[in-house]
Design a protein around this motif. Structure first.
Motif, PDB file in Angstrom:
ATOM      1  N   UNK A 169       0.823  -1.214   0.000  1.00  0.00           N
ATOM      2  CA  UNK A 169       0.000   0.000   0.000  1.00  0.00           C
ATOM      3  C   UNK A 169       0.856   1.262   0.000  1.00  0.00           C
ATOM      4  N   UNK A 170       2.027   1.189   0.624  1.00  0.00           N
ATOM      5  CA  UNK A 170       2.934   2.345   0.639  1.00  0.00           C
ATOM      6  C   UNK A 170       3.389   2.729  -0.770  1.00  0.00           C
ATOM      7  N   UNK A 171       3.243   1.805  -1.718  1.00  0.00           N
ATOM      8  CA  UNK A 171       3.673   2.071  -3.091  1.00  0.00           C
ATOM      9  C   UNK A 171       2.622   2.794  -3.911  1.00  0.00           C
ATOM     10  N   UNK A 172       1.419   2.979  -3.373  1.00  0.00           N
ATOM     11  CA  UNK A 172       0.305   3.525  -4.162  1.00  0.00           C
ATOM     12  C   UNK A 172       0.617   4.874  -4.810  1.00  0.00           C
ATOM     13  N   UNK A 173       1.187   5.847  -4.084  1.00  0.00           N
ATOM     14  CA  UNK A 173       1.448   7.142  -4.741  1.00  0.00           C
ATOM     15  C   UNK A 173       2.417   7.032  -5.912  1.00  0.00           C
ATOM     16  N   UNK A 174       3.359   6.112  -5.841  1.00  0.00           N
ATOM     17  CA  UNK A 174       4.334   5.961  -6.922  1.00  0.00           C
ATOM     18  C   UNK A 174       3.740   5.200  -8.097  1.00  0.00           C
ATOM     19  N   UNK A 227      -6.409  -1.819  -8.418  1.00  0.00           N
ATOM     20  CA  UNK A 227      -7.551  -1.850  -7.505  1.00  0.00           C
ATOM     21  C   UNK A 227      -7.184  -2.470  -6.160  1.00  0.00           C
ATOM     22  N   UNK A 228      -6.050  -3.175  -6.129  1.00  0.00           N
ATOM     23  CA  UNK A 228      -5.607  -3.779  -4.866  1.00  0.00           C
ATOM     24  C   UNK A 228      -5.401  -2.725  -3.792  1.00  0.00           C
ATOM     25  N   UNK A 229      -5.051  -1.499  -4.194  1.00  0.00           N
ATOM     26  CA  UNK A 229      -4.813  -0.446  -3.205  1.00  0.00           C
ATOM     27  C   UNK A 229      -6.099  -0.076  -2.464  1.00  0.00           C
ATOM     28  N   UNK A 230      -7.210   0.036  -3.201  1.00  0.00           N
ATOM     29  CA  UNK A 230      -8.484   0.360  -2.555  1.00  0.00           C
ATOM     30  C   UNK A 230      -8.876  -0.711  -1.542  1.00  0.00           C
ATOM     31  N   UNK A 231      -8.612  -1.962  -1.893  1.00  0.00           N
ATOM     32  CA  UNK A 231      -8.947  -3.056  -0.976  1.00  0.00           C
ATOM     33  C   UNK A 231      -8.030  -3.048   0.230  1.00  0.00           C
ATOM     34  N   UNK A 232      -6.748  -2.822   0.011  1.00  0.00           N
ATOM     35  CA  UNK A 232      -5.798  -2.820   1.128  1.00  0.00           C
ATOM     36  C   UNK A 232      -6.110  -1.713   2.137  1.00  0.00           C
ATOM     37  N   UNK A 270      -2.485 -11.468   0.986  1.00  0.00           N
ATOM     38  CA  UNK A 270      -3.319 -12.610   0.612  1.00  0.00           C
ATOM     39  C   UNK A 270      -4.798 -12.326   0.856  1.00  0.00           C
ATOM     40  N   UNK A 271      -5.129 -11.660   1.971  1.00  0.00           N
ATOM     41  CA  UNK A 271      -6.527 -11.346   2.276  1.00  0.00           C
ATOM     42  C   UNK A 271      -7.121 -10.407   1.231  1.00  0.00           C
ATOM     43  N   UNK A 272      -6.343  -9.441   0.780  1.00  0.00           N
ATOM     44  CA  UNK A 272      -6.819  -8.514  -0.247  1.00  0.00           C
ATOM     45  C   UNK A 272      -7.003  -9.222  -1.584  1.00  0.00           C
ATOM     46  N   UNK A 273      -6.096 -10.117  -1.922  1.00  0.00           N
ATOM     47  CA  UNK A 273      -6.209 -10.876  -3.162  1.00  0.00           C
ATOM     48  C   UNK A 273      -7.425 -11.804  -3.126  1.00  0.00           C
ATOM     49  N   UNK A 274      -7.757 -12.299  -1.933  1.00  0.00           N
ATOM     50  CA  UNK A 274      -8.947 -13.129  -1.793  1.00  0.00           C
ATOM     51  C   UNK A 274     -10.192 -12.349  -2.217  1.00  0.00           C
ATOM     52  N   UNK A 327     -14.412  -6.066  -9.250  1.00  0.00           N
ATOM     53  CA  UNK A 327     -13.621  -5.082  -8.496  1.00  0.00           C
ATOM     54  C   UNK A 327     -12.322  -4.761  -9.205  1.00  0.00           C
ATOM     55  N   UNK A 328     -11.596  -5.782  -9.661  1.00  0.00           N
ATOM     56  CA  UNK A 328     -10.300  -5.532 -10.291  1.00  0.00           C
ATOM     57  C   UNK A 328      -9.862  -6.637 -11.208  1.00  0.00           C
ATOM     58  N   UNK A 329     -10.847  -7.285 -11.834  1.00  0.00           N
ATOM     59  CA  UNK A 329     -10.504  -8.356 -12.759  1.00  0.00           C
ATOM     60  C   UNK A 329     -10.249  -9.668 -12.057  1.00  0.00           C
ATOM     61  N   UNK A 330      -9.999 -10.728 -12.805  1.00  0.00           N
ATOM     62  CA  UNK A 330      -9.770 -12.043 -12.200  1.00  0.00           C
ATOM     63  C   UNK A 330      -8.386 -12.145 -11.570  1.00  0.00           C
ATOM     64  N   UNK A 331      -8.174 -13.229 -10.839  1.00  0.00           N
ATOM     65  CA  UNK A 331      -6.848 -13.567 -10.314  1.00  0.00           C
ATOM     66  C   UNK A 331      -6.438 -14.897 -10.946  1.00  0.00           C
ATOM     67  N   UNK A 332      -5.313 -14.890 -11.610  1.00  0.00           N
ATOM     68  CA  UNK A 332      -4.757 -16.116 -12.183  1.00  0.00           C
ATOM     69  C   UNK A 332      -3.449 -16.466 -11.472  1.00  0.00           C
ATOM     70  N   UNK A 333      -3.054 -17.685 -11.634  1.00  0.00           N
ATOM     71  CA  UNK A 333      -1.782 -18.126 -11.082  1.00  0.00           C
ATOM     72  C   UNK A 333      -0.933 -18.773 -12.153  1.00  0.00           C
ATOM     73  N   UNK A 334       0.357 -18.506 -12.134  1.00  0.00           N
ATOM     74  CA  UNK A 334       1.317 -19.206 -12.988  1.00  0.00           C
ATOM     75  C   UNK A 334       2.015 -20.246 -12.125  1.00  0.00           C
ATOM     76  N   UNK A 335       1.904 -21.501 -12.509  1.00  0.00           N
ATOM     77  CA  UNK A 335       2.506 -22.594 -11.740  1.00  0.00           C
ATOM     78  C   UNK A 335       3.968 -22.715 -12.147  1.00  0.00           C
ATOM     79  N   UNK A 336       4.842 -22.457 -11.200  1.00  0.00           N
ATOM     80  CA  UNK A 336       6.282 -22.402 -11.470  1.00  0.00           C
ATOM     81  C   UNK A 336       6.923 -23.742 -11.118  1.00  0.00           C
TER      82      UNK A 336
END
Length: 300
Positions: free
Chosen positions: A119-124, A217-222, A236-240, A248-257
């Motif tokens: 969240x501290x990164x939001x202004x940048x 949109x993660x910033x608004x949730x955080x 993790x709670x915000x991503x949930x 709210x901010x589109x889907x969440x996908x995962x890349x399996x590494x």
């Protein structure tokens, strides 16, 4: 038809942790500055961001983190001394870190967790998608995880997290994702997330590792996220919430590494990472592997 989404240009590296697992070494030295062979861990992370095309880097720091800024700044006295000695090789190594990227810094202030650090990164960052790279996970440059995550985000929008399969008994050490398969073998749709669940309650053995590509949109949730596990604001709670409601901010996908990852957040894994990387170095590997075989043979 594939939808096009804004190109990502900014990376955020949270680096405000106290490094308590490495005390007393981290009493006066940031854990991010601990060397992995002959480079501090944080430099590997910045190099990864730059390789993925993210030349605008924001470090979220805290107290006693000034050495991070010094490392990525010019050191004219040292450079002058190396120049006078004609030591071009070491001079290039010293200058490499200061020429890597445009690096900015902001202080987190209170250590309220990863979500608060982001969240501290939001202004940048502003209203752009961005990447988050945690310094405890070093990803081998031969396995371009971040580039793949950016591709997935550009294709689908929303947010993308890096996932890795772990042994079920280890899942309590990680954030965990409930997933659904997609047409791409290495990409899953994230249906839910939980931070460090008990193995019996874990929805899968897919663990979140330290790479994220996030919708702004993660910033608004955080801003509205209450402290969760450990009394901290959990990313993790915000991503949930993003996974629950795509509007709210589109889907969440995962890349399996399934590539090479070096965990420097644990003392044992930190040592193993150094050994693995040293063995693979052209300048160090041959002699070091010979010594290592001899040492292991003697001990066995």
């Amino acid at each position: 038809m594939t939808q096009s989404h804004p190109r990502i240009s900014k990376a955020v590296i949270p680096a405000a942790g106290l490094g308590t697992r490495f005390l007393p070494a981290t009493k006066a030295t940031p854990k991010e500055m601990l060397p992995v062979v002959d480079k501090p861990a944080i430099q590997y992370v910045v190099e990864e961001a730059v390789t993925a095309g993210l030349g605008d880097v924001l470090m979220v720091t805290g107290r006693n983190k000034r050495p991070l800024e010094d490392h990525f700044d010019r050191n004219y006295e040292l450079e002058s001394a190396l120049q006078k000695k004609g030591d071009a090789s070491r001079l290039a190594k010293v200058q490499e870190s200061s020429d890597l990227a445009m690096i900015h810094y902001v202080r987190q202030g209170d250590p309220k967790g990863l979500g608060h650090a982001v969240l501290c990164a939001a202004p940048h960052v502003g209203n752009e998608p961005f990447a988050v790279l945690l310094g405890d996970d070093l990803i081998d440059p031969r396995d371009p995880l971040l580039q793949r995550m950016i591709e997935v985000q550009e294709q689908h929008g929303g947010s993308v997290i890096a996932l890795m399969e772990v042994a079920p008994e280890q899942i309590h050490l990680y954030g965990c994702a409930a997933v659904e398969s997609t047409e791409d073998g290495d990409v899953v749709k994230v249906a839910g997330l939980v931070e460090k669940p008990d193995p019996a309650d874990a929805p899968s053995n897919y663990a979140i590792i330290g790479r994220y590509v996030l919708d702004p949109h993660i910033f608004d949730i955080l801003r509205k996220t209450e402290p969760g596990r450990g009394g901290e604001i959990q990313l993790t709670d915000a991503l949930q919430q993003l996974a629950e409601d795509e509007k709210v901010g589109g889907p969440v996908h995962g890349v399996v590494f399934k590539g090479r990852r070096y965990d420097t957040g644990d003392r044992g894994d930190y040592l193993r990472a150094i050994v693995r990387l040293a063995c693979e170095r052209e300048d160090l590997g041959p002699d070091f592997r010979t010594w290592l075989r001899s040492y292991v043979a003697e001990e066995m």
